[in-house]
Structures are given as C-alpha cells and as structure tokens.
Design a protein around this motif. Structure first.
Motif, PDB file in Angstrom:
ATOM      1  N   VAL A  30     -15.641  18.197 -39.412  1.00 21.89           N
ATOM      2  CA  VAL A  30     -14.813  19.140 -38.666  1.00 21.89           C
ATOM      3  C   VAL A  30     -15.514  19.544 -37.379  1.00 21.89           C
ATOM      4  CG1 VAL A  30     -13.754  21.425 -38.692  1.00 21.89           C
ATOM      5  CG2 VAL A  30     -13.756  20.025 -40.764  1.00 21.89           C
ATOM      6  N   ILE A  31     -14.829  19.407 -36.251  1.00 21.04           N
ATOM      7  CA  ILE A  31     -15.343  19.894 -34.975  1.00 21.04           C
ATOM      8  C   ILE A  31     -14.427  21.007 -34.479  1.00 21.04           C
ATOM      9  CG2 ILE A  31     -15.838  19.338 -32.559  1.00 21.04           C
ATOM     10  CD1 ILE A  31     -16.395  16.479 -33.422  1.00 21.04           C
ATOM     11  N   THR A  32     -15.027  22.170 -34.196  1.00 23.39           N
ATOM     12  CA  THR A  32     -14.276  23.263 -33.597  1.00 23.39           C
ATOM     13  C   THR A  32     -14.906  23.628 -32.255  1.00 23.39           C
ATOM     14  OG1 THR A  32     -15.592  24.939 -34.763  1.00 23.39           O
ATOM     15  CG2 THR A  32     -13.549  24.204 -35.817  1.00 23.39           C
ATOM     16  N   ILE A  33     -14.123  24.280 -31.428  1.00 30.36           N
ATOM     17  CA  ILE A  33     -14.578  24.735 -30.113  1.00 30.36           C
ATOM     18  C   ILE A  33     -14.472  26.244 -30.071  1.00 30.36           C
ATOM     19  CG2 ILE A  33     -14.095  24.703 -27.639  1.00 30.36           C
ATOM     20  CD1 ILE A  33     -12.968  21.852 -28.091  1.00 30.36           C
ATOM     21  N   GLU A  34     -15.592  26.910 -29.780  1.00 27.88           N
ATOM     22  CA  GLU A  34     -15.567  28.370 -29.730  1.00 27.88           C
ATOM     23  C   GLU A  34     -14.983  28.844 -28.397  1.00 27.88           C
ATOM     24  OE1 GLU A  34     -18.531  30.893 -31.726  1.00 27.88           O
ATOM     25  OE2 GLU A  34     -19.028  31.588 -29.695  1.00 27.88           O
ATOM     26  N   VAL A  35     -14.168  29.874 -28.489  1.00 30.16           N
ATOM     27  CA  VAL A  35     -13.488  30.434 -27.320  1.00 30.16           C
ATOM     28  C   VAL A  35     -13.814  31.921 -27.223  1.00 30.16           C
ATOM     29  CG1 VAL A  35     -11.235  30.943 -26.289  1.00 30.16           C
ATOM     30  CG2 VAL A  35     -11.601  28.778 -27.495  1.00 30.16           C
ATOM     31  N   VAL A  36     -14.172  32.362 -26.025  1.00 29.01           N
ATOM     32  CA  VAL A  36     -14.361  33.788 -25.755  1.00 29.01           C
ATOM     33  C   VAL A  36     -13.113  34.292 -25.047  1.00 29.01           C
ATOM     34  CG1 VAL A  36     -15.706  35.490 -24.483  1.00 29.01           C
ATOM     35  CG2 VAL A  36     -16.863  33.589 -25.634  1.00 29.01           C
ATOM     36  N   PRO A  37     -12.426  35.293 -25.608  1.00 36.05           N
ATOM     37  CA  PRO A  37     -11.214  35.818 -24.961  1.00 36.05           C
ATOM     38  C   PRO A  37     -11.516  36.411 -23.588  1.00 36.05           C
ATOM     39  CG  PRO A  37     -11.339  36.529 -27.255  1.00 36.05           C
ATOM     40  CD  PRO A  37     -12.672  35.930 -26.912  1.00 36.05           C
ATOM     41  N   PRO A  38     -10.505  36.499 -22.734  1.00 41.42           N
ATOM     42  CA  PRO A  38     -10.707  37.072 -21.392  1.00 41.42           C
ATOM     43  C   PRO A  38     -10.975  38.567 -21.461  1.00 41.42           C
ATOM     44  CG  PRO A  38      -8.385  36.634 -21.779  1.00 41.42           C
ATOM     45  CD  PRO A  38      -9.113  36.050 -22.941  1.00 41.42           C
ATOM     46  N   ASP A  39     -11.605  39.090 -20.404  1.00 40.56           N
ATOM     47  CA  ASP A  39     -11.888  40.523 -20.343  1.00 40.56           C
ATOM     48  C   ASP A  39     -10.772  41.250 -19.598  1.00 40.56           C
ATOM     49  OD1 ASP A  39     -12.412  39.502 -17.868  1.00 40.56           O
ATOM     50  OD2 ASP A  39     -14.329  40.528 -17.604  1.00 40.56           O
ATOM     51  N   GLY A  40      -9.558  40.980 -20.011  1.00 41.21           N
ATOM     52  CA  GLY A  40      -8.376  41.585 -19.413  1.00 41.21           C
ATOM     53  C   GLY A  40      -7.134  41.097 -20.144  1.00 41.21           C
ATOM     54  N   PRO A  41      -5.952  41.459 -19.665  1.00 38.39           N
ATOM     55  CA  PRO A  41      -4.724  41.156 -20.393  1.00 38.39           C
ATOM     56  C   PRO A  41      -4.075  39.819 -20.070  1.00 38.39           C
ATOM     57  CG  PRO A  41      -4.227  42.595 -18.568  1.00 38.39           C
ATOM     58  CD  PRO A  41      -5.715  42.387 -18.546  1.00 38.39           C
ATOM     59  N   ASP A  42      -4.651  39.041 -19.167  1.00 33.88           N
ATOM     60  CA  ASP A  42      -3.995  37.804 -18.726  1.00 33.88           C
ATOM     61  C   ASP A  42      -4.745  36.578 -19.254  1.00 33.88           C
ATOM     62  OD1 ASP A  42      -2.699  35.738 -17.514  1.00 33.88           O
ATOM     63  OD2 ASP A  42      -3.156  36.339 -15.455  1.00 33.88           O
ATOM     64  N   PRO A  43      -4.176  35.844 -20.237  1.00 36.07           N
ATOM     65  CA  PRO A  43      -4.836  34.669 -20.794  1.00 36.07           C
ATOM     66  C   PRO A  43      -4.404  33.362 -20.147  1.00 36.07           C
ATOM     67  CG  PRO A  43      -2.963  35.185 -22.155  1.00 36.07           C
ATOM     68  CD  PRO A  43      -2.942  36.163 -20.991  1.00 36.07           C
ATOM     69  N   SER A  44      -3.644  33.405 -19.063  1.00 40.00           N
ATOM     70  CA  SER A  44      -2.998  32.195 -18.552  1.00 40.00           C
ATOM     71  C   SER A  44      -4.005  31.130 -18.131  1.00 40.00           C
ATOM     72  CB  SER A  44      -2.052  32.536 -17.397  1.00 40.00           C
ATOM     73  OG  SER A  44      -2.745  33.214 -16.355  1.00 40.00           O
ATOM     74  N   GLU A  45      -5.049  31.503 -17.398  1.00 37.26           N
ATOM     75  CA  GLU A  45      -6.031  30.519 -16.955  1.00 37.26           C
ATOM     76  C   GLU A  45      -6.787  29.919 -18.135  1.00 37.26           C
ATOM     77  OE1 GLU A  45      -6.548  29.155 -13.918  1.00 37.26           O
ATOM     78  OE2 GLU A  45      -4.699  30.248 -13.441  1.00 37.26           O
ATOM     79  N   LEU A  46      -7.133  30.756 -19.103  1.00 35.95           N
ATOM     80  CA  LEU A  46      -7.827  30.255 -20.292  1.00 35.95           C
ATOM     81  C   LEU A  46      -6.934  29.289 -21.063  1.00 35.95           C
ATOM     82  CD1 LEU A  46     -10.125  30.224 -22.341  1.00 35.95           C
ATOM     83  CD2 LEU A  46      -9.177  32.306 -23.336  1.00 35.95           C
ATOM     84  N   LEU A  47      -5.681  29.651 -21.274  1.00 32.43           N
ATOM     85  CA  LEU A  47      -4.773  28.767 -22.009  1.00 32.43           C
ATOM     86  C   LEU A  47      -4.568  27.449 -21.276  1.00 32.43           C
ATOM     87  CD1 LEU A  47      -2.103  31.361 -23.202  1.00 32.43           C
ATOM     88  CD2 LEU A  47      -3.856  30.240 -24.598  1.00 32.43           C
ATOM     89  N   LYS A  48      -4.536  27.495 -19.953  1.00 32.95           N
ATOM     90  CA  LYS A  48      -4.414  26.262 -19.167  1.00 32.95           C
ATOM     91  C   LYS A  48      -5.624  25.361 -19.409  1.00 32.95           C
ATOM     92  CE  LYS A  48      -3.059  26.817 -14.965  1.00 32.95           C
ATOM     93  NZ  LYS A  48      -3.085  27.143 -13.499  1.00 32.95           N
ATOM     94  N   ALA A  49      -6.831  25.958 -19.407  1.00 34.52           N
ATOM     95  CA  ALA A  49      -8.054  25.177 -19.637  1.00 34.52           C
ATOM     96  C   ALA A  49      -8.080  24.595 -21.045  1.00 34.52           C
ATOM     97  CB  ALA A  49      -9.277  26.060 -19.402  1.00 34.52           C
TER      98      ALA A  49
END
Length: 267
Positions: A7-26
């Motif tokens: 199993v390979i997983t990728i750790e994600v750190v949530p954004p420090d604000g309310p907009d996840p759009s750039e993170l979700l795009k990446a």
C-alpha cells in the motif's frame, strides 16, 4: 486498504484557510500515479488548518481515491471525538489514523489549550467501534534511542485494536532494518514513512530540530554535495521506497511544503 499487497499513500497537509481549490488541483494531477490514496493530517505542528475531515470528503469526491482521516486526542474531548467519527462515517470515510497529536508550542499555550481527556488507546477503541480500519503512529524517537519503548507502546495500541501502523520518516537501510526486526512479532501491517528532502538546510533542520526524525550523516553529506539537492532528495526517497517494498507492508510518502510534483520522480 489492508488487503492490498503493498500500500502506498500520500500524506496531505490541509490549507491554512478556507479555499482548497489549488490543493485539489495539485492532487487531481496525481490520480493516474500508482498509489492507493491520500492520508490527511489534522492541524500538524499544532497550528490551525482546514478541517481534515472536510478535506478528506473533498479529496475523495475530486480524485476518486480514498482518503484517510487523521484524528487526535489533542483537539477534541470524548463527545467531539465520537461526533467526528460518526460524521466521518457518514461522509464515506473508511479509515482513520489515530494519534495523540503534536504538542502545542510553549509560546502558543497562553491562547491554545490541549484537551486529551481520552488517550490514544481509548480513541483506537472508539474508532474500531465506529467501524473504521484504524491505524496508529510508530515513533521510535531515534534522537533518544527510543525503539524498545516505542515497540511497547505499539503493542498496547494493538491490544486496544490498532490494525496497522505508520512509522516516522526513515532515511536509510539500517533504520528500516532495525524497525522491521523490532516489530517482526507484532501481527499488523507496518507502513514506512518517507519524507523527501529538499535542501541541505531541510535535512539539517529535520535531523536537529524535529523530534522523531534522524537523517543519517552520510545522507546529509550527500545533500550538501549534490548539484541538485531536490533530485538527490527524490533519489533517496526512491531508495527508501524500494527498501519499504522488501521489509514493510507499504509506504506513506510525505511531500514537503506542498511539493506534490516530486511524486512524479518517486513513483
């Protein structure tokens, strides 16, 4: 997750604000790579971030891959922990990573308190009762030769119901071998943490300032001598992924500073 061969997983750190759009795009750009899913941290280093549970739901909807929720005893009392678990189930999450959570920095304690009216063993049991596949953290504290004590803690977590464990980042064959041998009689899948290095300064900081991480001197020298430290850090991550395939049930890759593009080089 636990039924897959490696199993390979990728750790994600949530954004420090309310907009996840750039993170979700990446993250969406990674969907075609060969990995199981995402592992979403909750308020790492005790700093406020977007709700990990909300981001897990958004990631699953956006990428079609599973998301693992990190849940800590630091941030919630028992009432809130139970509510979080039920809410996560309602949102379609299947797996949680249970942890105590990073300590609040001394300078922040005048306005931020730690809860912890349940301990990590209690939370493991609560997560299992809520129907989750439940993982825990395995931190050997290499800076203080803490492997034997860590094995004892892990056995208690397994007795409480833990079904897999993820190690802190490992950077050489010797470290991986020591963990594999020390946990050989613990009958749960062990997932090895891999945190790619970016610069010599990054390597030195992790080694000297971050509890639970030891970057070997030879690797720190490699980073200082490298013509391109980012490439060198990715090369070490690939080496560690190969070692994980030999000794562990999986790997959790932790891209530093939101540099998810490095996964193209690693995977």
């Amino acid at each position: 997750m636990l039924n897959e061969k490696f199993v390979i997983t990728i750790e994600v750190v949530p954004p420090d604000g309310p907009d996840p759009s750039e993170l979700l795009k990446a993250l969406g750009k990674l969907a075609d790579l060969a990995f199981y899913g995402f592992s979403v941290a909750t308020n790492p280093v005790a700093k406020p971030r977007m709700s990990a549970m909300a981001l897990c739901a958004l990631i699953q909807r956006h990428t079609g891959k599973p998301a693992i929720l990190h849940l800590t005893t630091r941030d919630h009392n028992r009432l809130s922990l139970q509510g979080e678990l039920w809410g996560a189930r309602a949102l379609g999450l299947q797996t949680v990573m249970v942890a105590t959570g990073d300590f609040v920095a001394l300078k922040d304690r005048h306005h931020t308190t730690t809860v912890r009216d349940a301990d990590v063993y209690d939370l493991v049991g609560m997560a299992r009762e809520a129907g989750f596949k439940t993982g825990v953290v395995f931190d050997t504290h290499p800076e203080s030769n803490g492997l034997p004590q860590a094995v004892g803690h892990l056995k208690r977590k397994v007795d409480a119901g833990a079904q897999f464990a993820v190690t802190q980042p490992v950077y050489d064959d010797a470290g991986a071998d020591a963990i594999a041998k020390a946990t050989a009689d613990i009958n749960i899948p062990m997932i090895m943490g891999i945190l790619p290095l970016r610069t010599p300064r990054h390597a030195e900081f992790l080694h000297s300032r971050v509890a639970g991480i030891a970057v070997p001197e030879t690797l720190r020298h490699r980073m200082h001598a490298a013509a391109d430290p980012v490439v060198e850090g990715a090369a070490n991550a690939r080496e560690m992924l190969a070692i994980a395939r030999q000794r562990f049930a999986g790997a959790c890759i932790m891209p530093p500073f939101d540099h998810y593009e490095v996964l193209d080089e690693i995977l």
